[in-house]
Design a protein around this motif. Structure first.
Motif, PDB file in Angstrom:
ATOM      1  N   ASP A   1       0.862  -1.189   0.000  1.00 56.48           N
ATOM      2  CA  ASP A   1       0.000   0.000   0.000  1.00 56.48           C
ATOM      3  C   ASP A   1       0.898   1.239   0.000  1.00 56.48           C
ATOM      4  OD1 ASP A   1      -1.561   2.191   0.766  1.00 56.48           O
ATOM      5  OD2 ASP A   1      -2.831   1.001   2.090  1.00 56.48           O
ATOM      6  N   PRO A   2       0.788   2.138  -0.984  1.00 55.22           N
ATOM      7  CA  PRO A   2       1.654   3.316  -1.027  1.00 55.22           C
ATOM      8  C   PRO A   2       1.583   4.175   0.238  1.00 55.22           C
ATOM      9  CG  PRO A   2       0.562   3.026  -3.138  1.00 55.22           C
ATOM     10  CD  PRO A   2      -0.076   2.042  -2.199  1.00 55.22           C
ATOM     11  N   LEU A   3       0.398   4.283   0.841  1.00 51.68           N
ATOM     12  CA  LEU A   3       0.295   5.090   2.055  1.00 51.68           C
ATOM     13  C   LEU A   3       1.106   4.459   3.188  1.00 51.68           C
ATOM     14  CD1 LEU A   3      -0.803   7.400   3.729  1.00 51.68           C
ATOM     15  CD2 LEU A   3      -2.908   6.067   4.093  1.00 51.68           C
ATOM     16  N   LEU A   4       0.959   3.146   3.353  1.00 47.54           N
ATOM     17  CA  LEU A   4       1.744   2.471   4.387  1.00 47.54           C
ATOM     18  C   LEU A   4       3.231   2.571   4.071  1.00 47.54           C
ATOM     19  CD1 LEU A   4       1.947   0.735   6.916  1.00 47.54           C
ATOM     20  CD2 LEU A   4       1.681  -1.297   5.460  1.00 47.54           C
ATOM     21  N   MET A   5       3.599   2.376   2.812  1.00 47.65           N
ATOM     22  CA  MET A   5       5.003   2.481   2.427  1.00 47.65           C
ATOM     23  C   MET A   5       5.547   3.871   2.758  1.00 47.65           C
ATOM     24  SD  MET A   5       7.801   1.261   1.132  1.00 47.65           S
ATOM     25  CE  MET A   5       7.529  -0.222   0.158  1.00 47.65           C
ATOM     26  N   SER A   6       4.786   4.890   2.516  1.00 48.05           N
ATOM     27  CA  SER A   6       5.252   6.250   2.806  1.00 48.05           C
ATOM     28  C   SER A   6       5.510   6.434   4.297  1.00 48.05           C
ATOM     29  CB  SER A   6       4.240   7.284   2.303  1.00 48.05           C
ATOM     30  OG  SER A   6       3.055   7.282   3.094  1.00 48.05           O
ATOM     31  N   ARG A   7       4.715   5.804   5.133  1.00 42.98           N
ATOM     32  CA  ARG A   7       4.902   5.932   6.583  1.00 42.98           C
ATOM     33  C   ARG A   7       6.152   5.184   7.037  1.00 42.98           C
ATOM     34  NH1 ARG A   7      -0.822   4.302   9.034  1.00 42.98           N
ATOM     35  NH2 ARG A   7       0.130   5.092  10.961  1.00 42.98           N
ATOM     36  N   VAL A   8       6.384   4.009   6.446  1.00 44.71           N
ATOM     37  CA  VAL A   8       7.604   3.273   6.768  1.00 44.71           C
ATOM     38  C   VAL A   8       8.826   4.069   6.332  1.00 44.71           C
ATOM     39  CG1 VAL A   8       8.951   1.201   6.235  1.00 44.71           C
ATOM     40  CG2 VAL A   8       6.477   1.023   6.666  1.00 44.71           C
ATOM     41  N   LEU A   9       8.793   4.587   5.117  1.00 48.31           N
ATOM     42  CA  LEU A   9       9.915   5.364   4.602  1.00 48.31           C
ATOM     43  C   LEU A   9      10.155   6.615   5.436  1.00 48.31           C
ATOM     44  CD1 LEU A   9       9.025   5.050   0.818  1.00 48.31           C
ATOM     45  CD2 LEU A   9      11.011   3.996   1.939  1.00 48.31           C
ATOM     46  N   ARG A  10       9.086   7.237   5.864  1.00 44.50           N
ATOM     47  CA  ARG A  10       9.213   8.438   6.692  1.00 44.50           C
ATOM     48  C   ARG A  10       9.927   8.118   8.003  1.00 44.50           C
ATOM     49  NH1 ARG A  10       3.658  10.970   7.021  1.00 44.50           N
ATOM     50  NH2 ARG A  10       3.293   9.365   8.609  1.00 44.50           N
ATOM     51  N   PHE A  11       9.580   6.981   8.618  1.00 47.09           N
ATOM     52  CA  PHE A  11      10.252   6.581   9.862  1.00 47.09           C
ATOM     53  C   PHE A  11      11.736   6.327   9.598  1.00 47.09           C
ATOM     54  CE2 PHE A  11      12.023   3.544  12.779  1.00 47.09           C
ATOM     55  CZ  PHE A  11      11.521   3.903  14.018  1.00 47.09           C
ATOM     56  N   LEU A  12      12.049   5.569   8.554  1.00 49.33           N
ATOM     57  CA  LEU A  12      13.442   5.245   8.257  1.00 49.33           C
ATOM     58  C   LEU A  12      14.252   6.496   7.950  1.00 49.33           C
ATOM     59  CD1 LEU A  12      12.906   2.058   6.039  1.00 49.33           C
ATOM     60  CD2 LEU A  12      13.553   2.139   8.460  1.00 49.33           C
ATOM     61  N   SER A  13      13.632   7.435   7.244  1.00 41.83           N
ATOM     62  CA  SER A  13      14.320   8.684   6.936  1.00 41.83           C
ATOM     63  C   SER A  13      14.538   9.528   8.195  1.00 41.83           C
ATOM     64  CB  SER A  13      13.514   9.479   5.910  1.00 41.83           C
ATOM     65  OG  SER A  13      14.079  10.755   5.690  1.00 41.83           O
ATOM     66  N   ALA A  14      13.526   9.610   9.039  1.00 40.36           N
ATOM     67  CA  ALA A  14      13.652  10.389  10.276  1.00 40.36           C
ATOM     68  C   ALA A  14      14.727   9.826  11.188  1.00 40.36           C
ATOM     69  CB  ALA A  14      12.315  10.428  11.001  1.00 40.36           C
ATOM     70  N   ASN A  15      14.996   8.530  11.057  1.00 41.84           N
ATOM     71  CA  ASN A  15      16.049   7.889  11.842  1.00 41.84           C
ATOM     72  C   ASN A  15      17.360   7.789  11.066  1.00 41.84           C
ATOM     73  OD1 ASN A  15      14.975   6.603  14.612  1.00 41.84           O
ATOM     74  ND2 ASN A  15      13.302   6.683  13.122  1.00 41.84           N
ATOM     75  N   ARG A  16      17.453   8.513   9.957  1.00 40.70           N
ATOM     76  CA  ARG A  16      18.681   8.666   9.171  1.00 40.70           C
ATOM     77  C   ARG A  16      19.180   7.356   8.568  1.00 40.70           C
ATOM     78  NH1 ARG A  16      18.610  11.330  13.564  1.00 40.70           N
ATOM     79  NH2 ARG A  16      19.843   9.797  14.723  1.00 40.70           N
ATOM     80  N   LEU A  17      18.267   6.436   8.315  1.00 42.02           N
ATOM     81  CA  LEU A  17      18.621   5.159   7.701  1.00 42.02           C
ATOM     82  C   LEU A  17      18.465   5.208   6.184  1.00 42.02           C
ATOM     83  CD1 LEU A  17      16.920   2.829  10.317  1.00 42.02           C
ATOM     84  CD2 LEU A  17      19.283   3.642  10.253  1.00 42.02           C
TER      85      LEU A  17
END
Length: 380
Positions: free
Chosen positions: A83-99
């Motif tokens: 799901d693109p919406l769920l994917m965006s939330r996962v990516l947002r978390f990974l980005s916020a944690n500098r991964l």
């Protein structure tokens, strides 16, 4: 952050001592700025990061972004039918944690952390932690309470409780090939420094090594798995005289790829050492898996095979008696939850070797912070 670190140069150019000192100093400075709420948030997030990294692996995020090319949420979601919406939330978390890095709205790319996370060895280590270590740590408080906070485990550890098994980890892992593969990937991650830098394999003052008789065994790699260290030894000293023998259990030896110049031998290190008169008997990350009684048995089994100039080389952590680094304490607790064993301090190594009928000749440390060391031992 780049502006802060620029005067110090690239981290890859710093040696272990200076790099870790800088990292620890920056962490301590950040923690000094924390409110109690900030500290709580830091620990709460620490418990979530590994699960989100696991999801990143399941969705192939790190390997897909490792090439550095930005990709949209839609592209990344389509790869796994997510799901693109769920994917965006996962990516947002990974980005916020500098991964990973967010380059624009709904577009992400890889960074230095992404490249590291895409390394199969790092992936194996983190997935091993997710499936094995974290559940065992979750079980640890209850396990300790049930066992009245005793150091000796009696063969049952927090890991047994978390995995609901009576098997030791290695027999259990052989029945779970995916977990065994993660463990092997973890073990292939290079340590800081090299034990080969502190052992004089080519030294005119040691003719038994530098000019060894071709029939003599120079190096016995006891419990050497599939031969990483024997291969490293030959790569550094391709003209080394004498035999190199790698020993492990039959199932390990059978699946190990052949190494030119290395003889493979089936051997259980709880039985008497069959190779007589070798110069060096080498144990890498073996004794930290065992309580003192078992570790002493492993060492005692080598002594009858030793020649007058033979030495036992124990490649393990030799922790300072005070001021142990936080990461070394993590490894120590890992040995406890998995094997009921420990990483030993210098004093504890002297005590163990004395119990086994050996004495410490010297301790040659090749990573000054983590204290990866070679303990050189001979019979008393």
């Amino acid at each position: 952050m780049d502006n802060l670190l620029a005067p110090l140069g690239a981290s890859s150019h710093l040696d272990e001592a200076n790099r870790v000192r800088l990292q620890d100093g920056l962490r301590e400075a950040a923690e000094a700025l924390e409110t109690p709420y900030d500290m709580m948030i830091r620990f709460l997030n620490a418990g979530r990061q590994l699960s989100m990294i696991k999801i990143g692996y399941d969705l192939d995020i790190f390997t897909t972004l490792a090439d550095g090319e930005p990709k949209s949420v839609e592209q990344l979601a389509a790869h796994k039918g997510a799901d693109p919406l769920l994917m965006s939330r996962v990516l947002r978390f990974l980005s916020a944690n500098r991964l990973i890095a967010e380059t624009s709205k709904d577009v992400f790319a890889g960074n230095q952390s992404t490249k590291s996370l895409s390394d199969p060895r790092i992936q194996g280590g983190l997935l091993h932690a997710f499936h094995i270590s974290v559940p065992a740590y979750q079980a640890l408080p209850e396990y300790l309470e049930e066992n009245k906070y005793q150091n000796i485990t009696g063969g049952q550890c927090a890991w047994h409780k978390s995995a609901n098994t009576d098997l030791e980890f290695f027999p259990w892992a052989k029945q779970n090939p995916k977990i065994l593969r993660y463990f092997q990937q973890l073990m292939s991650v290079p340590r800081e420094g090299s034990w080969l830098d502190v052992i004089p394999f080519v030294d005119p003052s040691v003719p038994a090594v530098g000019d060894a008789d071709a029939d003599r065994t120079v190096f016995v790699d006891i419990g050497g798995n599939i031969g990483h260290q024997s291969a490293r030894l030959l790569a550094k000293h391709p003209n080394l005289g004498g035999k190199i023998i790698l020993q492990d259990l039959e199932e390990t030896v059978q699946r190990a790829p052949k190494i030119e110049g290395v003889e493979f031998m089936v051997h259980d290190f709880f039985k008497e050492q069959p190779v007589k008169g070798a110069k060096y008997y080498y144990l890498r990350a073996i004794l930290h898996d065992w309580e003192d009684d078992k570790a002493a048995d492993i060492l005692r089994n080598i002594i009858p095979a030793m020649a007058e100039d033979s030495q036992i080389l124990i490649d393990d952590l030799a922790l300072p008696n005070t001021g142990v680094h936080w990461w070394s304490t993590c490894i120590d607790m890992q040995m406890y939850i998995m094997h009921g064993a420990m990483e030993r301090t210098v004093d504890q190594w002297h005590s163990l070797l004395d119990k086994a009928g050996l004495k410490v000749v010297e301790i040659r440390t090749y990573s000054p912070v983590m204290r990866n060391s070679v303990i050189v031992a001979v019979p008393k």
